[in-house]
Design an enzyme around this catalytic site. Structure first.
Site, PDB file in Angstrom:
ATOM      1  N   ASN A 115      -2.426  -2.693  24.750  1.00  0.00           N
ATOM      2  CA  ASN A 115      -1.347  -1.709  25.141  1.00  0.00           C
ATOM      3  C   ASN A 115      -2.149  -0.708  25.988  1.00  0.00           C
ATOM      4  O   ASN A 115      -1.457   0.363  26.160  1.00  0.00           O
ATOM      5  CB  ASN A 115      -0.726  -1.284  24.055  1.00  0.00           C
ATOM      6  CG  ASN A 115      -1.313  -0.811  22.786  1.00  0.00           C
ATOM      7  OD1 ASN A 115      -2.722  -0.817  22.990  1.00  0.00           O
ATOM      8  ND2 ASN A 115      -0.873  -0.360  21.733  1.00  0.00           N
ATOM      9  N   ASP A 153     -15.546 -13.566  -3.249  1.00  0.00           N
ATOM     10  CA  ASP A 153     -15.598 -14.725  -2.323  1.00  0.00           C
ATOM     11  C   ASP A 153     -16.138 -14.516  -1.219  1.00  0.00           C
ATOM     12  O   ASP A 153     -16.978 -15.533  -0.762  1.00  0.00           O
ATOM     13  CB  ASP A 153     -13.887 -15.007  -2.024  1.00  0.00           C
ATOM     14  CG  ASP A 153     -13.143 -15.550  -3.326  1.00  0.00           C
ATOM     15  OD1 ASP A 153     -13.269 -16.673  -3.383  1.00  0.00           O
ATOM     16  OD2 ASP A 153     -12.352 -14.548  -3.834  1.00  0.00           O
ATOM     17  N   HIS A 198      -3.235   6.067   3.166  1.00  0.00           N
ATOM     18  CA  HIS A 198      -3.895   4.853   2.919  1.00  0.00           C
ATOM     19  C   HIS A 198      -3.400   3.282   3.606  1.00  0.00           C
ATOM     20  O   HIS A 198      -3.920   2.846   4.345  1.00  0.00           O
ATOM     21  CB  HIS A 198      -4.049   4.515   1.540  1.00  0.00           C
ATOM     22  CG  HIS A 198      -5.284   3.581   1.212  1.00  0.00           C
ATOM     23  ND1 HIS A 198      -5.183   2.140   1.111  1.00  0.00           N
ATOM     24  CD2 HIS A 198      -6.589   3.704   1.242  1.00  0.00           C
ATOM     25  CE1 HIS A 198      -6.188   1.620   0.425  1.00  0.00           C
ATOM     26  NE2 HIS A 198      -7.149   2.688   0.602  1.00  0.00           N
ATOM     27  N   ASP A 257      13.833   2.162  -2.375  1.00  0.00           N
ATOM     28  CA  ASP A 257      14.687   2.576  -1.393  1.00  0.00           C
ATOM     29  C   ASP A 257      14.165   1.707   0.053  1.00  0.00           C
ATOM     30  O   ASP A 257      13.095   1.156  -0.194  1.00  0.00           O
ATOM     31  CB  ASP A 257      14.687   3.810  -1.105  1.00  0.00           C
ATOM     32  CG  ASP A 257      13.410   4.656  -0.775  1.00  0.00           C
ATOM     33  OD1 ASP A 257      12.783   4.076  -0.061  1.00  0.00           O
ATOM     34  OD2 ASP A 257      13.290   5.775  -1.434  1.00  0.00           O
ATOM     35  N   TYR A 272      -8.568 -11.759 -10.153  1.00  0.00           N
ATOM     36  CA  TYR A 272      -7.503 -12.661 -10.652  1.00  0.00           C
ATOM     37  C   TYR A 272      -7.865 -14.076  -9.878  1.00  0.00           C
ATOM     38  O   TYR A 272      -8.071 -13.921  -8.710  1.00  0.00           O
ATOM     39  CB  TYR A 272      -6.008 -12.075 -10.365  1.00  0.00           C
ATOM     40  CG  TYR A 272      -5.561 -11.288 -11.261  1.00  0.00           C
ATOM     41  CD1 TYR A 272      -5.869 -11.207 -12.730  1.00  0.00           C
ATOM     42  CD2 TYR A 272      -5.120  -9.979 -10.940  1.00  0.00           C
ATOM     43  CE1 TYR A 272      -5.390 -10.392 -13.628  1.00  0.00           C
ATOM     44  CE2 TYR A 272      -4.727  -8.870 -11.810  1.00  0.00           C
ATOM     45  CZ  TYR A 272      -4.893  -9.184 -13.082  1.00  0.00           C
ATOM     46  OH  TYR A 272      -4.409  -8.248 -14.181  1.00  0.00           O
ATOM     47  N   SER A 283     -11.498  -0.994   0.502  1.00  0.00           N
ATOM     48  CA  SER A 283     -10.181  -1.175   1.052  1.00  0.00           C
ATOM     49  C   SER A 283      -9.930  -1.590   2.646  1.00  0.00           C
ATOM     50  O   SER A 283      -9.003  -2.179   2.842  1.00  0.00           O
ATOM     51  CB  SER A 283      -9.640   0.573   1.079  1.00  0.00           C
ATOM     52  OG  SER A 283      -9.162   0.474  -0.277  1.00  0.00           O
ATOM     53  N   ASP A 303       0.943  -1.089  -0.036  1.00  0.00           N
ATOM     54  CA  ASP A 303      -0.010  -0.096   0.261  1.00  0.00           C
ATOM     55  C   ASP A 303       1.029   1.308   0.012  1.00  0.00           C
ATOM     56  O   ASP A 303       2.102   1.174  -0.410  1.00  0.00           O
ATOM     57  CB  ASP A 303      -0.910   0.003   1.328  1.00  0.00           C
ATOM     58  CG  ASP A 303      -2.288   0.467   0.960  1.00  0.00           C
ATOM     59  OD1 ASP A 303      -2.463   1.787   0.592  1.00  0.00           O
ATOM     60  OD2 ASP A 303      -3.036  -0.213   0.897  1.00  0.00           O
TER      61      ASP A 303
END
Length: 947
Positions: free
Chosen positions: A233, A350, A219, A208, A324, A384, A163
């Site tokens: 935490n 799915d 995002h 890099d 795909y 997303s 991402d």
């Protein structure tokens, strides 16, 4: 694999004609292409082709990829994939044609740019809730709290977040990052993986080791928090993955030289041990074999679970990479389990997960009086943010069932959902939201589930589209992924009125876990309706898998029927004709159409089509213009149709199109002509090397077109033994034949073909213009910077002044040729006809013989339609080698007989009277002629062939 299958059918040129039921392709990386070498081939095989194209920067894309293994059926080879740079003016179709002609290349593609799927809702959603945990309603919706009682995951299980960069210092993320302690920050590639200091992920877009935060794209931080935010935490939220870690991989550039790198990140993640890979990005359409190869590699070679967002289109379309094979496609629902307003729905989805008001880490704001830096949160929406929930669930399943393969993890997630198709609010999308809404508790606890799936679908014959009346056989490969099944049956049913299943049952029987079966011995049989199919119809077949004990599972496969182009393939030359005047393909990318092939060759025409012109500013065509754009002058009047057999030939085609009528003072630069095209192909000996193309041109303007130019543009790409694609073009004035041939051929006969061309069969004054595509600046026509209207007019209107100037000599080049004709005038409402033969042959002599045969066929089997035919008017014998007898009706009042050559020039004339006359045509050159009888009764004409 998906819960629907796509026919991945490939043209001989590239492999694939394009995906079914898709929208426009996404943008591509400019000036960069990718190819895959065939097994056993090397870069050396492409050197000459690269020189021809002006390509450079050839670089192996995945040098460290794992080799395919026979122990993993379906594993792929990525080490043969290379990327390279090309000149800006080079079209994808040209690059494909030249590189595929070498025989060393499997496919050539652009690099697509896929966008992040960010759809924020109300920024303040849940932000006033002081108890952040209760703001994560979706955790309860998917049974996460109870699921954590079963397993909380493990730090050894890593979810790749491919991402935008992640806020690595965020309070809820910094302790969840998977570090690579084998390569600490010291300027050395300690682990030898080809990446220096990839201690904290990698920035694939900029190459890099800074995978961190980019203020322009948050995002990645949003997605990472949903999947892997720190638990227990006392801060912020709880990621569903709990103790599982994440690997940040940036795919969006934040430097001027960076490029989108989603696919590269998938391969990197798979190679670096990520068991789960999340892809919350994508775009409609743009099917890519490269991208599918990468998915196959990650899922099969590396056994990674791939999860992707189905898209925020609110449409039934294919969305990549979610659509795909081997990718879990995740769509979204609201907290009521109603489909999210913008979520994509289709047969490839799915399952679904919550995708509205999802509270997550933001990592955007600096420290304020109300909160510290790196401690902000936000509620967001879109698929997303549904996808990382499923990715995290997959991580927990991998922890709970370590023996599961990636395919089995996907099956477990699918088979343990809560079905939501039965909700009244979801009735419109039933069957297109997968098996249901994610239930993590069930996925971790239910061990009695079954899932058998169709892994592959193979059609024979394999075609990108199917025409009315076609039949095909369908072979499937079935695998059982979960518990053993008994009495397994696969039933094929058509969901379209235009497809009939003639044999649709496959009794598999019993299959053990991971067992496989095929119906190759008795494949399914499917027939396409003979008529009434709408243009470019997508038809769906359904596989229903059932087994003893109540197991039932549906998958789907799509076919495109009745395409907006036809292919004449009755003889050795197969030609695609589009409904808007193009040959080979309907677009410059070479994905709509089947190209032009000869015998066993690949595509030999990268671009072709009709050109019309009245002046340097009035030109009509659908040929290249500048860059990767083409003109769009012609629009279809009727669908291209094929008749087999036809009344005059083994196959006949009909096409009707026109351009726009120019209006004075407007910017329209068209000619104003309606075109009716007819095409003919024969399967008899001596007629197997050509297709006749006839165009009836009607002036639809209010002014006389004086003159009108018409011609065929052909960018031939004929293969050479060295793969360089070095061609030359020439002109045979005796036959009005322009042709192209490759250099470096020494054999007298070679296949694939070495000569191809166009012969003018009927029209006015001939024209030919041969163009070297690499012509330098200052040349009359220079294709490197586009093909302007003035250049197109020049190519049509120069007559045969350049006839003796061959293009491509002495060393060969990428050559283009325009063969055309000048028609003196065409009055308003009048029509005229021009005709050409498209030819291919192994040698020049055979090409010339085929050109002669085409002329004879056109004269004898395709009588001129615009001549006046009268009872009692006969011209025979036809063909003739000597005396030719002309007979007219007694009352006609015969005065003179003229013989005109193919260019309309008077070859001989003779005064006559009575009702008959004999002409001696023995001294005429062999060819096509028109005999005209002039008398008081008018003018009679008949076409003849002189041998």
């Amino acid at each position: 694999m998906k819960n629907t299958l796509r026919i991945l059918l490939f043209f001989s040129l590239i492999g694939l004609a394009g995906p079914l039921r898709v929208s426009a392709a996404p943008p591509t990386v400019p000036g960069r292409l990718v190819l895959k070498l065939r097994p056993g081939q090397s870069q050396a095989a492409l050197e000459a082709a690269f020189s021809t194209l002006g390509a450079f920067g050839f670089q192996q894309k995945f040098p460290h990829a794992l080799a395919p293994s026979p122990e993993r059926p379906g594993s792929v080879e990525l080490r043969g994939i290379f990327q390279f740079h090309v000149p800006p003016a080079l079209t994808l179709a040209k690059a494909r044609a030249v590189l595929l002609a070498t025989g060393a290349v499997e496919y050539v593609e652009p690099l697509y740019i896929r966008e992040p799927l960010y759809q924020p809702t109300d920024p303040m959603a849940d932000s006033t809730n002081t108890n952040i945990a209760t703001g994560q309603f979706y955790l309860k919706q998917i049974q996460a709290y109870r699921a954590w009682d079963v397993t909380r995951g493990d730090s050894s299980i890593v979810i790749a977040i491919t991402d935008g960069g992640v806020r690595l210092t965020h309070e809820d993320l910094r302790q969840q990052i998977k570090h690579n302690y084998a390569d600490p920050i010291n300027g050395i590639d300690d682990d030898g993986d080809g990446y220096v200091d990839n201690f904290t992920g990698w920035d694939l877009a900029d190459n890099d080791n800074d995978s961190g935060y980019d203020i322009t794209i948050i995002h990645g931080t949003l997605v990472a928090g949903i999947a892997a935010a720190r638990t227990d935490n006392g801060l912020g939220i709880a990621g569903l993955g709990n103790r599982c870690r994440f690997l940040p991989l940036n795919i969006y550039p934040n430097t001027p030289t960076g490029v989108f790198a989603g696919i590269e990140a998938v391969v990197y993640a798979a190679d670096h041990g990520c068991q789960i890979i999340n892809m919350s990005w994508g775009a409609p359409g743009g099917y890519s074999r490269l991208e599918q190869d990468a998915m196959n590699y990650a899922a099969v070679n590396r056994d990674a679970v791939l999860v992707a967002a189905a898209g925020n289109t609110s449409a039934d379309i294919l969305f990549y990479p979610a659509s795909y094979d081997h990718v879990i496609s995740v769509s979204g629902v609201q907290n009521t389990d109603q489909k999210s307003p913008n979520a994509t729905f289709n047969h490839r989805v799915d399952l679904v997960a919550p995708g509205v008001s999802i509270l997550t880490t933001q990592g955007y704001h600096a420290a304020t009086s109300t909160g510290p830096a790196d401690g902000d949160y936000i509620a967001v929406g879109g698929t997303s943010f549904a996808a990382p929930l499923v990715a995290a669930a997959a991580a927990l399943v991998r922890r709970q069932f370590p023996q599961f393969t990636a395919a089995q993890v996907a099956a477990q997630l699918r088979q343990t959902t809560d079905n939501i198709d039965g909700l009244p609010v979801n009735a419109a999308w039933a069957g297109r939201m997968g098996t249901g809404r994610l239930n993590v508790l069930k996925a971790l606890t239910q061990t009695t589930r079954q899932e058998a799936r169709v892994l592959t679908s193979t059609f024979a014959p394999a075609r990108a589209t199917y025409a009315p009346g076609d039949t095909t056989r369908l072979t499937v490969d079935v695998q059982n992924l979960l518990l053993p099944v008994a009495g397994l049956t696969v039933t094929l049913t058509s969901l379209s009125p235009y497809l009939t299943v003639q044999q649709g049952s496959f009794a598999v029987g019993s299959l053990a876990t991971l067992g496989r079966a095929t119906n190759a011995a008795t494949p399914f049989r499917v027939a396409v309706a003979a008529s009434t199919i709408p243009l470019n119809t997508t038809a769906t077949l359904r596989y229903r898998l059932t087994a003893t004990g109540g197991f039932q599972y549906d998958q789907y496969v799509d076919l495109v029927l009745n395409p907006d182009y036809v292919v004449l393939n009755a003889n050795d030359l197969a030609v695609t004709l589009t409904s808007r005047g193009n040959l080979a393909y309907d677009n410059l990318t070479g994905t709509i159409g089947a190209g032009v092939t000869y015998r066993a060759s690949g595509n030999i025409l990268s671009e072709g089509g009709l050109l019309l012109a009245a002046s340097p500013t009035r030109v009509s065509d659908r040929i290249r213009a500048s860059g990767s754009q083409s003109r769009q002058s012609f629009f279809s009047l009727n669908q291209a149709t094929r008749q087999q057999p036809g009344p005059r030939a083994a196959q006949e085609a009909r096409v009707a199109f026109q351009d726009t009528v120019p209006v004075a003072g407007s910017r329209v630069r068209s000619v104003g002509v309606a075109v009716r095209q007819r095409a003919y192909a024969w399967d008899t000996p001596g007629r197997r090397d050509f297709v006749v193309l006839e165009y009836s041109l009607k002036n639809i303007t209010a002014d006389t077109l004086k003159p009108l130019y018409a011609g065929l543009f052909t960018d031939w790409d004929l293969p050479t033994p060295d793969g360089a694609g070095k061609n030359a073009a020439a002109w045979d004035s005796t036959r009005t034949l322009g042709y192209c041939y490759p250099l470096g051929i020494s054999s007298a006969a070679i296949s694939p073909p070495v000569y191809a061309g166009v012969r003018l069969l009927r029209g006015g004054t001939p024209a030919v213009y041969s163009i070297d595509s690499s012509a330098p600046a200052g040349s009359p026509i220079r294709l490197a910077d586009g093909f302007s209207l003035a250049e197109k007019f020049l190519a049509l209107s120069s007559g045969t002044a350049r006839a003796q100037r061959t293009a491509g000599l002495p060393n060969g080049a990428d050559v283009v040729q325009v063969v055309g004709t000048r028609l003196a005038k065409l009055a308003p409402g009048d029509s005229t006809t021009v005709a050409f033969a498209l030819l291919a042959a192994p040698t020049l002599a055979q090409l010339q013989a085929s050109a002669d045969a085409a002329a004879q066929v056109y004269a004898t089997l395709l009588p001129t339609r615009l001549t006046t035919l009268a009872a009692g008017f006969n011209v025979y014998p036809n063909p003739s080698t000597g005396l030719l007898r002309v007979e007219v009706p007694p009352a006609f009042g015969l005065a003179e007989v003229r013989v005109l050559d193919a260019l309309g020039r008077v070859a001989m004339h003779q005064a006559a009277s009575g009702s008959s006359v004999n002409l001696n045509v023995a001294k005429l050159a062999p060819g096509l002629y028109t005999v005209q009888a002039q008398g008081v009764g008018g003018l009679l004409a008949r076409t003849v062939v002189v041998r």
